[in-house]
Design a protein around this motif. Structure first.
Motif, PDB file in Angstrom:
ATOM      1  N   TYR A 208       0.842   3.518  -7.317  1.00  0.00           N
ATOM      2  CA  TYR A 208      -0.235   4.508  -7.365  1.00  0.00           C
ATOM      3  C   TYR A 208      -0.596   5.020  -5.972  1.00  0.00           C
ATOM      4  N   TRP A 209      -0.784   4.122  -5.014  1.00  0.00           N
ATOM      5  CA  TRP A 209      -1.321   4.489  -3.712  1.00  0.00           C
ATOM      6  C   TRP A 209      -0.275   4.797  -2.650  1.00  0.00           C
ATOM      7  N   CYS A 210       0.813   4.077  -2.632  1.00  0.00           N
ATOM      8  CA  CYS A 210       1.756   4.257  -1.509  1.00  0.00           C
ATOM      9  C   CYS A 210       3.203   4.030  -1.958  1.00  0.00           C
ATOM     10  N   PRO A 211       3.716   4.905  -2.802  1.00  0.00           N
ATOM     11  CA  PRO A 211       5.077   4.735  -3.300  1.00  0.00           C
ATOM     12  C   PRO A 211       6.143   5.200  -2.298  1.00  0.00           C
ATOM     13  N   ILE A 212       6.173   4.551  -1.157  1.00  0.00           N
ATOM     14  CA  ILE A 212       7.130   4.896  -0.099  1.00  0.00           C
ATOM     15  C   ILE A 212       7.948   3.640   0.207  1.00  0.00           C
ATOM     16  N   LYS A 213       9.246   3.803   0.279  1.00  0.00           N
ATOM     17  CA  LYS A 213      10.104   2.678   0.652  1.00  0.00           C
ATOM     18  C   LYS A 213       9.863   2.317   2.116  1.00  0.00           C
ATOM     19  N   HIS A 214      10.084   1.076   2.457  1.00  0.00           N
ATOM     20  CA  HIS A 214       9.922   0.617   3.835  1.00  0.00           C
ATOM     21  C   HIS A 214      11.143   0.997   4.676  1.00  0.00           C
ATOM     22  N   ALA A 215      10.963   1.057   5.978  1.00  0.00           N
ATOM     23  CA  ALA A 215      12.084   1.296   6.894  1.00  0.00           C
ATOM     24  C   ALA A 215      12.989   0.066   6.933  1.00  0.00           C
ATOM     25  N   HIS A 216      12.387  -1.102   6.814  1.00  0.00           N
ATOM     26  CA  HIS A 216      13.143  -2.358   6.838  1.00  0.00           C
ATOM     27  C   HIS A 216      13.517  -2.774   5.417  1.00  0.00           C
ATOM     28  N   ARG A 217      14.568  -3.536   5.301  1.00  0.00           N
ATOM     29  CA  ARG A 217      14.997  -4.052   4.006  1.00  0.00           C
ATOM     30  C   ARG A 217      13.940  -5.006   3.465  1.00  0.00           C
ATOM     31  N   VAL A 218      13.625  -4.860   2.181  1.00  0.00           N
ATOM     32  CA  VAL A 218      12.671  -5.733   1.511  1.00  0.00           C
ATOM     33  C   VAL A 218      13.465  -6.668   0.607  1.00  0.00           C
TER      34      VAL A 218
ATOM     35  N   GLU B  11       8.016  15.545   2.371  1.00  0.00           N
ATOM     36  CA  GLU B  11       7.886  16.491   1.257  1.00  0.00           C
ATOM     37  C   GLU B  11       8.028  15.773  -0.079  1.00  0.00           C
ATOM     38  N   GLY B  12       8.978  14.843  -0.130  1.00  0.00           N
ATOM     39  CA  GLY B  12       9.181  14.066  -1.348  1.00  0.00           C
ATOM     40  C   GLY B  12       7.951  13.256  -1.711  1.00  0.00           C
ATOM     41  N   PHE B  13       7.290  12.712  -0.706  1.00  0.00           N
ATOM     42  CA  PHE B  13       6.076  11.940  -0.960  1.00  0.00           C
ATOM     43  C   PHE B  13       5.010  12.814  -1.599  1.00  0.00           C
ATOM     44  N   GLN B  14       4.816  13.995  -1.042  1.00  0.00           N
ATOM     45  CA  GLN B  14       3.801  14.899  -1.593  1.00  0.00           C
ATOM     46  C   GLN B  14       4.176  15.325  -3.013  1.00  0.00           C
ATOM     47  N   ALA B  15       5.449  15.577  -3.241  1.00  0.00           N
ATOM     48  CA  ALA B  15       5.901  16.062  -4.549  1.00  0.00           C
ATOM     49  C   ALA B  15       5.960  14.956  -5.602  1.00  0.00           C
ATOM     50  N   GLN B  16       6.317  13.745  -5.201  1.00  0.00           N
ATOM     51  CA  GLN B  16       6.571  12.679  -6.165  1.00  0.00           C
ATOM     52  C   GLN B  16       5.366  11.792  -6.491  1.00  0.00           C
ATOM     53  N   THR B  17       4.367  11.765  -5.627  1.00  0.00           N
ATOM     54  CA  THR B  17       3.236  10.862  -5.842  1.00  0.00           C
ATOM     55  C   THR B  17       2.571  11.088  -7.195  1.00  0.00           C
ATOM     56  N   MET B  18       2.297  12.331  -7.546  1.00  0.00           N
ATOM     57  CA  MET B  18       1.627  12.610  -8.819  1.00  0.00           C
ATOM     58  C   MET B  18       2.521  12.242 -10.006  1.00  0.00           C
ATOM     59  N   ARG B  19       3.834  12.483  -9.883  1.00  0.00           N
ATOM     60  CA  ARG B  19       4.754  12.099 -10.961  1.00  0.00           C
ATOM     61  C   ARG B  19       4.732  10.587 -11.161  1.00  0.00           C
ATOM     62  N   LEU B  20       4.756   9.837 -10.071  1.00  0.00           N
ATOM     63  CA  LEU B  20       4.751   8.378 -10.162  1.00  0.00           C
ATOM     64  C   LEU B  20       3.423   7.867 -10.714  1.00  0.00           C
ATOM     65  N   ARG B  21       2.335   8.541 -10.404  1.00  0.00           N
ATOM     66  CA  ARG B  21       1.037   8.153 -10.963  1.00  0.00           C
ATOM     67  C   ARG B  21       0.986   8.427 -12.471  1.00  0.00           C
ATOM     68  N   ARG B  22       1.529   9.570 -12.878  1.00  0.00           N
ATOM     69  CA  ARG B  22       1.573   9.885 -14.318  1.00  0.00           C
ATOM     70  C   ARG B  22       2.397   8.846 -15.067  1.00  0.00           C
ATOM     71  N   ALA B  23       3.482   8.410 -14.462  1.00  0.00           N
ATOM     72  CA  ALA B  23       4.331   7.397 -15.101  1.00  0.00           C
ATOM     73  C   ALA B  23       3.564   6.102 -15.363  1.00  0.00           C
ATOM     74  N   LEU B  24       2.639   5.756 -14.472  1.00  0.00           N
ATOM     75  CA  LEU B  24       1.823   4.563 -14.671  1.00  0.00           C
ATOM     76  C   LEU B  24       0.860   4.727 -15.854  1.00  0.00           C
ATOM     77  N   ARG B  25       0.396   5.947 -16.064  1.00  0.00           N
ATOM     78  CA  ARG B  25      -0.507   6.233 -17.169  1.00  0.00           C
ATOM     79  C   ARG B  25       0.199   6.122 -18.505  1.00  0.00           C
ATOM     80  N   GLU B  26       1.436   6.577 -18.530  1.00  0.00           N
ATOM     81  CA  GLU B  26       2.173   6.724 -19.778  1.00  0.00           C
ATOM     82  C   GLU B  26       2.942   5.481 -20.201  1.00  0.00           C
ATOM     83  N   MET B  27       2.937   4.447 -19.380  1.00  0.00           N
ATOM     84  CA  MET B  27       3.805   3.311 -19.644  1.00  0.00           C
ATOM     85  C   MET B  27       3.205   2.326 -20.628  1.00  0.00           C
ATOM     86  N   ASP B  28       4.090   1.656 -21.316  1.00  0.00           N
ATOM     87  CA  ASP B  28       3.735   0.499 -22.145  1.00  0.00           C
ATOM     88  C   ASP B  28       4.576  -0.642 -21.657  1.00  0.00           C
TER      89      ASP B  28
END
Length: 196
Positions: free
Chosen positions: A151-161, A178-195
């Motif tokens: 929801y808050w910070c869907p960004i991959k790390h620079a270092h391997r996790v 740009e991807g962060f700005q474009a994808q954040t709302m999509r990823l938040r919607r996915a959290l709403r719609e999930m079961d």
């Protein structure tokens, strides 16, 4: 590169589905079934389990004294685990409805059922209840944290996790502003719609 990663993730998902199907086939061959979440053993299984049980005193006689002396340290962790349970459950109950994130079902993560096995003595059953609760609680908290991160910070790390949660694969690449700005709302919607 994204296409290659997408293909690899698809292969991984297919392999995970195949592994789960194999586990399901193996469960079908075992001598028990679940009846409304209650474990029901086939005839004779409990008697065979009781015959295989190692009594408590014999079990303790096999243990090294230093192992026995660590028991209070292990069991003292119940206090922070119960506090963790309380706080993550409270956090989810308050914040997830506000963020419109589907709640994590606690019972899907905390499974305590090994105490029904008659081949375990009383101490082993207690240990299994404790481990089932603690490991399930960590899984429950992990999923709550993963949804929060998505929801808050869907960004991959620079270092391997090492061992990232499954949501991490959909996160935006580290330098993709740009991807962060474009994808954040999509990823938040996915959290709403999930079961779960």
């Amino acid at each position: 590169m994204a296409d290659t990663l997408d293909r690899l993730h698809e292969k991984l998902s297919a392999l995970e589905d195949e592994i789960e199907a194999e586990w399901e086939r193996r469960r079908d061959k075992m001598a028990f079934r679940l009846d409304h979440n209650r474990v029901v053993f086939e005839a004779g299984v409990r008697d065979a389990h009781r015959r295989a049980r190692v009594g408590l005193f014999r079990f303790l006689s096999y243990a090294r004294p230093m192992v026995i002396l660590t028991a209070p340290v292990i069991y003292s962790l119940i206090v922070p685990f119960v506090l963790l349970d309380l706080f993550v459950s409270l956090y989810q109950a308050i914040c997830f409805p506000i963020y419109r994130i589907a709640k994590v079902k606690r019972a899907d993560h905390i499974v305590v059922d090994r105490q029904h096995l008659a081949y375990l003595n009383a101490l082993q059953k207690l240990n299994c209840v404790y481990c089932g609760y603690c490991n399930g609680l960590l899984s429950y908290a992990y999923e709550i944290a993963a949804r929060t991160e998505q929801y808050w910070c869907p960004i991959k790390h620079a270092h391997r996790v090492k061992g990232p949660h499954l949501r991490y694969r959909d996160f935006v690449e580290y330098t993709d502003a740009e991807g962060f700005q474009a994808q954040t709302m999509r990823l938040r919607r996915a959290l709403r719609e999930m079961d779960e």
